[in-house]
Motif scaffolding. Structure first.
Motif, PDB file in Angstrom:
ATOM      1  N   LEU A   1      10.588  -4.591   4.923  1.00  0.00           N
ATOM      2  CA  LEU A   1       9.383  -3.936   6.180  1.00  0.00           C
ATOM      3  C   LEU A   1       8.474  -4.555   7.486  1.00  0.00           C
ATOM      4  O   LEU A   1       8.723  -4.076   8.170  1.00  0.00           O
ATOM      5  CB  LEU A   1       9.051  -3.046   5.306  1.00  0.00           C
ATOM      6  CG  LEU A   1       8.016  -2.005   6.505  1.00  0.00           C
ATOM      7  CD1 LEU A   1       8.698  -0.918   6.522  1.00  0.00           C
ATOM      8  CD2 LEU A   1       7.249  -1.871   4.505  1.00  0.00           C
ATOM      9  N   ARG A   2       7.422  -5.899   6.318  1.00  0.00           N
ATOM     10  CA  ARG A   2       6.940  -6.097   7.368  1.00  0.00           C
ATOM     11  C   ARG A   2       7.266  -6.750   8.419  1.00  0.00           C
ATOM     12  O   ARG A   2       7.156  -7.181   9.419  1.00  0.00           O
ATOM     13  CB  ARG A   2       5.770  -6.933   6.455  1.00  0.00           C
ATOM     14  CG  ARG A   2       5.066  -6.217   5.910  1.00  0.00           C
ATOM     15  CD  ARG A   2       4.363  -7.241   5.028  1.00  0.00           C
ATOM     16  NE  ARG A   2       3.301  -6.005   3.873  1.00  0.00           N
ATOM     17  CZ  ARG A   2       2.780  -6.838   2.215  1.00  0.00           C
ATOM     18  NH1 ARG A   2       3.386  -8.324   2.190  1.00  0.00           N
ATOM     19  NH2 ARG A   2       2.061  -6.062   1.894  1.00  0.00           N
TER      20      ARG A   2
ATOM     21  N   ASN B   1       0.834  -1.242  -0.197  1.00  0.00           N
ATOM     22  CA  ASN B   1      -0.463   0.089   0.195  1.00  0.00           C
ATOM     23  C   ASN B   1       1.071   1.206  -0.125  1.00  0.00           C
ATOM     24  O   ASN B   1       2.345   1.391  -0.008  1.00  0.00           O
ATOM     25  CB  ASN B   1      -0.903   0.082   1.098  1.00  0.00           C
ATOM     26  CG  ASN B   1      -0.120  -0.027   2.835  1.00  0.00           C
ATOM     27  OD1 ASN B   1       0.822   0.796   2.772  1.00  0.00           O
ATOM     28  ND2 ASN B   1      -0.860  -1.213   3.572  1.00  0.00           N
ATOM     29  N   ALA B   2      -0.211   2.223  -0.411  1.00  0.00           N
ATOM     30  CA  ALA B   2       1.240   3.379  -0.429  1.00  0.00           C
ATOM     31  C   ALA B   2       1.860   3.526   0.948  1.00  0.00           C
ATOM     32  O   ALA B   2       3.098   4.287   0.755  1.00  0.00           O
ATOM     33  CB  ALA B   2      -0.350   4.548  -0.399  1.00  0.00           C
ATOM     34  N   PHE B   3       1.252   4.016   2.561  1.00  0.00           N
ATOM     35  CA  PHE B   3       2.010   3.687   3.618  1.00  0.00           C
ATOM     36  C   PHE B   3       3.140   3.093   3.825  1.00  0.00           C
ATOM     37  O   PHE B   3       3.698   3.801   4.140  1.00  0.00           O
ATOM     38  CB  PHE B   3       1.184   3.719   4.435  1.00  0.00           C
ATOM     39  CG  PHE B   3      -0.087   4.156   4.805  1.00  0.00           C
ATOM     40  CD1 PHE B   3      -0.115   5.714   5.201  1.00  0.00           C
ATOM     41  CD2 PHE B   3      -1.337   3.849   4.275  1.00  0.00           C
ATOM     42  CE1 PHE B   3      -0.732   6.821   5.285  1.00  0.00           C
ATOM     43  CE2 PHE B   3      -2.484   5.456   4.251  1.00  0.00           C
ATOM     44  CZ  PHE B   3      -2.544   6.459   4.931  1.00  0.00           C
ATOM     45  N   GLU B   4       2.721   1.664   3.152  1.00  0.00           N
ATOM     46  CA  GLU B   4       4.506   0.995   2.974  1.00  0.00           C
ATOM     47  C   GLU B   4       5.741   1.742   2.494  1.00  0.00           C
ATOM     48  O   GLU B   4       6.639   1.757   2.157  1.00  0.00           O
ATOM     49  CB  GLU B   4       4.417   0.021   2.571  1.00  0.00           C
ATOM     50  CG  GLU B   4       3.264  -1.304   3.535  1.00  0.00           C
ATOM     51  CD  GLU B   4       2.430  -2.839   3.483  1.00  0.00           C
ATOM     52  OE1 GLU B   4       2.696  -3.387   4.080  1.00  0.00           O
ATOM     53  OE2 GLU B   4       2.157  -2.640   2.546  1.00  0.00           O
ATOM     54  N   LEU B   5       4.730   1.606   0.378  1.00  0.00           N
ATOM     55  CA  LEU B   5       5.797   2.246  -0.501  1.00  0.00           C
ATOM     56  C   LEU B   5       6.263   3.416   0.170  1.00  0.00           C
ATOM     57  O   LEU B   5       7.766   3.963  -0.068  1.00  0.00           O
ATOM     58  CB  LEU B   5       5.791   2.483  -1.575  1.00  0.00           C
ATOM     59  CG  LEU B   5       6.159   3.072  -2.812  1.00  0.00           C
ATOM     60  CD1 LEU B   5       7.024   1.808  -2.689  1.00  0.00           C
ATOM     61  CD2 LEU B   5       5.242   3.355  -4.046  1.00  0.00           C
ATOM     62  N   LEU B   6       6.024   4.548   0.829  1.00  0.00           N
ATOM     63  CA  LEU B   6       6.539   5.563   1.354  1.00  0.00           C
ATOM     64  C   LEU B   6       7.673   5.288   2.613  1.00  0.00           C
ATOM     65  O   LEU B   6       8.257   6.163   2.499  1.00  0.00           O
ATOM     66  CB  LEU B   6       5.724   6.268   2.025  1.00  0.00           C
ATOM     67  CG  LEU B   6       5.607   8.577   1.922  1.00  0.00           C
ATOM     68  CD1 LEU B   6       6.145   8.971   0.728  1.00  0.00           C
ATOM     69  CD2 LEU B   6       4.834   8.901   3.011  1.00  0.00           C
ATOM     70  N   ALA B   7       7.352   4.178   3.211  1.00  0.00           N
ATOM     71  CA  ALA B   7       8.074   3.836   4.768  1.00  0.00           C
ATOM     72  C   ALA B   7       9.739   2.972   4.025  1.00  0.00           C
ATOM     73  O   ALA B   7      10.644   3.256   4.221  1.00  0.00           O
ATOM     74  CB  ALA B   7       7.219   3.430   5.099  1.00  0.00           C
ATOM     75  N   ILE B   8       9.174   2.362   2.215  1.00  0.00           N
ATOM     76  CA  ILE B   8      10.425   1.843   1.875  1.00  0.00           C
ATOM     77  C   ILE B   8      10.888   3.201   0.748  1.00  0.00           C
ATOM     78  O   ILE B   8      12.795   2.874   1.465  1.00  0.00           O
ATOM     79  CB  ILE B   8      10.109   0.975   0.996  1.00  0.00           C
ATOM     80  CG1 ILE B   8       9.521  -0.668   2.086  1.00  0.00           C
ATOM     81  CG2 ILE B   8      11.369  -0.059   0.535  1.00  0.00           C
ATOM     82  CD1 ILE B   8       8.783  -0.696   0.894  1.00  0.00           C
TER      83      ILE B   8
ATOM     84  N   SER C   1       0.157  10.596  -5.391  1.00  0.00           N
ATOM     85  CA  SER C   1       1.186  10.922  -5.007  1.00  0.00           C
ATOM     86  C   SER C   1       3.047  10.511  -4.610  1.00  0.00           C
ATOM     87  O   SER C   1       3.844  10.169  -5.299  1.00  0.00           O
ATOM     88  CB  SER C   1       1.844  12.247  -4.982  1.00  0.00           C
ATOM     89  OG  SER C   1       1.247  11.996  -3.377  1.00  0.00           O
ATOM     90  N   VAL C   2       2.054   9.664  -4.073  1.00  0.00           N
ATOM     91  CA  VAL C   2       3.359   8.897  -3.262  1.00  0.00           C
ATOM     92  C   VAL C   2       4.152   7.331  -4.272  1.00  0.00           C
ATOM     93  O   VAL C   2       4.552   7.365  -4.448  1.00  0.00           O
ATOM     94  CB  VAL C   2       3.266   7.483  -1.559  1.00  0.00           C
ATOM     95  CG1 VAL C   2       3.271   6.796  -1.502  1.00  0.00           C
ATOM     96  CG2 VAL C   2       2.550   8.419  -0.669  1.00  0.00           C
ATOM     97  N   LEU C   3       2.478   6.488  -5.374  1.00  0.00           N
ATOM     98  CA  LEU C   3       2.560   6.140  -6.679  1.00  0.00           C
ATOM     99  C   LEU C   3       3.550   7.217  -8.018  1.00  0.00           C
ATOM    100  O   LEU C   3       4.531   6.393  -8.250  1.00  0.00           O
ATOM    101  CB  LEU C   3       1.443   5.411  -6.278  1.00  0.00           C
ATOM    102  CG  LEU C   3       1.099   4.288  -8.138  1.00  0.00           C
ATOM    103  CD1 LEU C   3       2.074   3.171  -7.156  1.00  0.00           C
ATOM    104  CD2 LEU C   3       0.514   3.571  -7.783  1.00  0.00           C
ATOM    105  N   ARG C   4       2.311   8.001  -7.510  1.00  0.00           N
ATOM    106  CA  ARG C   4       3.534   8.145  -9.128  1.00  0.00           C
ATOM    107  C   ARG C   4       4.729   8.431  -8.682  1.00  0.00           C
ATOM    108  O   ARG C   4       5.856   8.663  -9.461  1.00  0.00           O
ATOM    109  CB  ARG C   4       2.950   9.860  -9.050  1.00  0.00           C
ATOM    110  CG  ARG C   4       2.651  10.185 -10.492  1.00  0.00           C
ATOM    111  CD  ARG C   4       2.107  11.291 -10.899  1.00  0.00           C
ATOM    112  NE  ARG C   4       1.365  12.494  -9.498  1.00  0.00           N
ATOM    113  CZ  ARG C   4       0.747  12.795  -8.994  1.00  0.00           C
ATOM    114  NH1 ARG C   4      -0.459  11.941  -9.324  1.00  0.00           N
ATOM    115  NH2 ARG C   4       0.908  13.534  -8.031  1.00  0.00           N
TER     116      ARG C   4
END
Length: 206
Positions: free
Chosen positions: A149-150, A87-94, A126-129
């Protein structure tokens, strides 16, 4: 007057238009009840991109306003499964751990207001983009990062649970239990926890 279905679709498609315009995705599914009636009301748009040479990619924006649930999930393969979804929150954390997603209004309060919904969905999109390069490239390394991460978050949760239990045991003078819990923290112990472990061992030995 715009109903909830129209408002959701307008806000969602505006935020995710780059998937169709720039990334070759197609809108394949919409769930948009005309009125928000109960905690079962659920709204979703799904975009997919098929490829003969690599797993299919998908992006789902979903919200259940009464339950205050909202997320942008994406991944590879179909149908979605936990191991192939991020999800977007995980992608941002990575990809950008120094950044945080902030919203000016709540999920429920914003629902039905096209401008507020657009702001929320645009923030997620915007996180994905901006940080989805590895996702769009179908890069295997992204999924290694997701698993790391998980795993790290699970370990952090377990550490916090053990720390709370150890503190409670220490305050209750349950020395043997405190020793077991504090000892189980291993190298993750703080200086205070290390001092408490030494003290609890002395008390347990009496």
């Amino acid at each position: 007057m715009t109903n909830t279905a129209d408002a959701f679709m307008l806000a969602a498609r505006n935020a995710l238009s780059f998937l169709e315009d720039d990334r070759g995705f197609t809108l394949t599914e919409t769930i948009a009840p005309p009125q928000l009636s109960s905690n079962l009301s659920f709204y979703k748009v799904t975009y997919r991109k098929k490829s003969s040479r690599s797993p299919e990619l998908f992006v789902c924006l979903a919200t259940a306003p009464v339950r205050l649930e909202q997320d942008l999930e994406f991944g590879r393969g179909w149908p979605p499964e936990y191991h192939n979804t991020i999800n977007a929150f995980e992608l941002l954390a990575i990809e950008a751990p120094e950044q945080r997603l902030e919203f000016t209004s709540g999920v429920y309060n914003a629902f039905g207001d096209v401008q507020k919904m657009s702001e929320q969905y645009e923030s997620l999109a915007s996180v994905l983009r901006n940080h989805g390069g590895r996702f769009f490239a179908n890069d295997e390394s992204l999924w290694d990062s997701v698993q790391q991460l998980r795993k790290s978050r699970i370990q952090q949760h377990e550490y916090e649970e053990k720390s709370r239990s150890a503190e409670l045991a220490f305050k209750r003078n349950d020395w043997q239990h405190a020793v077991e819990l504090l000892d189980g923290l291993g190298d993750n112990r703080t200086l205070l926890q290390t001092a408490r472990l030494a003290y609890a061992r002395k008390r347990a030995a009496k």
